[in-house]
Design a protein around this motif. Structure first.
Motif: not given
Length: 530
Positions: A426-428, A432-439
């Motif tokens: 879940h943390i991983h 990944e989704r935080m990276e997606e949002l940041a991009v």
């Protein structure tokens, strides 16, 4: 006469716990107990040593959650209330002990005096911010202050996520710089958790040294000339200081270390659990949740429920004996090492600061004795900080440390086993989704920026090593699980809304009031393309 150098490195860290929605909150006592029983007594001891012109050197790591909590006016006020409540209990204990248990009266008086002194120090000397005490000791040259990962994440389990590793280091350095006005030279690796390549991120952020577990040298692909008794340089130039397991175990071992002596105070026997509810009820947590009060009157005695009353004078004689024994062990072992190595050894001794005073009641007094004795000219042991050692010792072997930690078994079993393995998928995914949002939503402003900043904050808080550690030890498992699921659920609120290009403003305002840590966070830190 040759000198054996000793580098004490103490880590001050607790998980970020702040629940102002309740009048009192059980897990906030973790912080209040640590301040009252470890941090304030330790500062008093260090100030007294400085006033007595004792030349000592210590290294202290302060985690960003601790920096945030110690400077939070709301938690400062709640700590004052905690002290006042316990002072009231102390006054009540004097009356009870005089009539019911006179053999405990001396300790009841001692505890009350310490509570009064804590109130005076906290409010009058430090103006409710004890970080001022550490700053003063750094300015006078007695302490080297360093940082650790932003939420004390166990970094090897996030090796595949370099943006998250970088965020943990960058925010830690930023938090330290904001608090102390300079970049730290050292970095405490949480749980001594190291993996090859981590030093590249540390160097990028100006870190010159870190500590590692002893087996990082034993299992290195290169032959390490001096084992655990000299630092090494990684190929990129950052120094690694291996922890001396044997010397540390004289203090740390829970089966044979000094704190196990039968004459020392028993930690687990407390009037919060012993006395009738009608007496102790208003000093514990509602509804009738028994907790430690700090009023403990029994000695360890041994593996029995029939404890002997604690005798402080006898314990103090043991403190002096154990301090001398500790230095004797370092000197004798150092003579052998110097002869075989052709160099004088450096002992790197790493401890959680809460061991001294909180877990080991006599620990602050023991440390005081060690510092005083080691400052004498005739002693063969001298205290240094890692940075001071590096300033005088440039010829270090270049070595690649091996993956390791100071946890049981030397690897990751404490933070990754059947009790807690479920958290990482879940943390991983949230990383990944935080990276997606940041991009997808780079360089936002106004509400969207704040919304995404909160998402980054939730990810980092979920990464704290405290939660899997608590689950592994089965102590406050329900709270740890709730904190983990809450942070992950909160992140998903942001992710779900941003996928619809929306902001939940009401939720955001509440979240920002709840979690005030990292006020200057920039979610773009998770953008792998930046």
């Amino acid at each position: 006469m040759s000198k054996k150098s000793v580098a004490f490195v103490l880590n001050i860290h607790l998980p970020y716990v702040r629940h102002l929605e309740y009048p009192r909150f059980l897990e906030e006592d973790w912080l209040f107990e640590a301040i009252s029983e470890s941090y304030l007594p330790m500062l008093r001891m260090l100030y007294k040593l400085r006033a007595d012109k004792v030349a000592y050197k210590l290294t202290v790591s302060l985690s960003p959650p601790i920096l945030c909590m110690l400077t939070d006016p709301a938690l400062q006020n709640r700590f004052n209330s905690y002290l006042e409540l316990h002072r009231e209990l102390g006054e009540k204990e004097l009356v009870r002990c005089r009539t019911e248990q006179p053999e405990f009266l001396e300790m009841a008086e001692y505890y009350l005096e310490q509570l009064k002194q804590n109130l005076t120090d906290f409010n009058d000397l430090y103006r409710c911010n004890i970080l001022e005490g550490f700053k003063s000791l750094e300015t006078s040259g007695h302490l080297e202050l360093i940082t650790t990962a932003a939420t004390h994440a166990y970094l090897p389990l996030y090796k595949e996520y370099p943006t998250a590793i970088n965020a943990q280091v960058e925010l830690a350095v930023q938090s330290f710089l904001t608090t102390f006005g300079h970049v730290p030279k050292g970095f405490w690796l949480p749980e001594c958790g190291y993996y090859p390549g981590l030093e590249e991120t540390l160097k990028y952020h100006g870190i010159t040294w870190f500590q590692v577990a002893s087996q990082s040298m034993l299992l290195s692909p290169e032959k390490v000339n001096f084992g655990d008794y000299r630092p090494v340089r990684c190929p990129n130039g950052v120094a690694a200081f291996p922890r001396d397991y044997q010397a540390t175990s004289l203090v740390w071992s829970n089966t044979s270390g000094y704190p196990c002596d039968r004459n020392y105070r028993e930690f687990y026997r407390d009037i919060g659990y012993d006395l009738p509810m009608e007496y102790i009820g208003e000093y514990i947590h509602q509804p009738e949740v028994r907790v430690f009060t700090g009023f403990k009157y029994w000695a360890i005695t041994g593996p029995t429920d029939q404890k002997q009353p604690y005798d402080r004078s006898l314990a103090q004689s043991k403190v002096a004996e154990h301090a001398k024994n500790f230095l004797y062990n370092l000197e004798m072992k150092g003579d052998v090492l110097s002869a075989s190595m052709g160099e004088d050894p450096l002992y790197t001794l790493c401890f959680d600061a809460e061991l001294f005073g909180h877990w080991w009641f006599e620990g602050v007094d023991w440390l005081d004795q060690v510092l005083r004795l080691s400052s004498r000219e005739e002693e063969q042991v001298t205290l240094v900080t890692p940075s001071l050692f590096l300033a005088t010792e440039n010829d270090l072997q270049v070595v690649r440390p091996a993956f390791s930690s100071w946890g049981q078994g030397g690897y990751s079993s404490v933070w990754l086993d059947g009790s807690n393995a479920w958290i990482y998928r879940h943390i991983h995914k949230s990383i990944e989704r935080m990276e997606e949002l940041a991009v997808r939503f780079s360089d936002q402003i106004s509400l969207k920026q704040r919304f995404l900043n909160q998402a980054a904050r939730e990810v980092l808080l979920s990464m704290a090593s405290d939660w899997p550690f608590i689950l592994y030890n089965k102590t406050s498992s329900e709270y740890a699980q709730k904190r983990l699921t809450d942070h992950l659920r909160n992140f998903n609120v942001v992710y779900g809304n941003m996928c619809k290009n929306a902001v939940n403003t009401e939720w955001l305002v509440k979240a920002e009031k709840r979690d005030i840590i990292f006020p200057d966070i920039d979610y773009n830190i998770f953008n792998p393309q930046r």
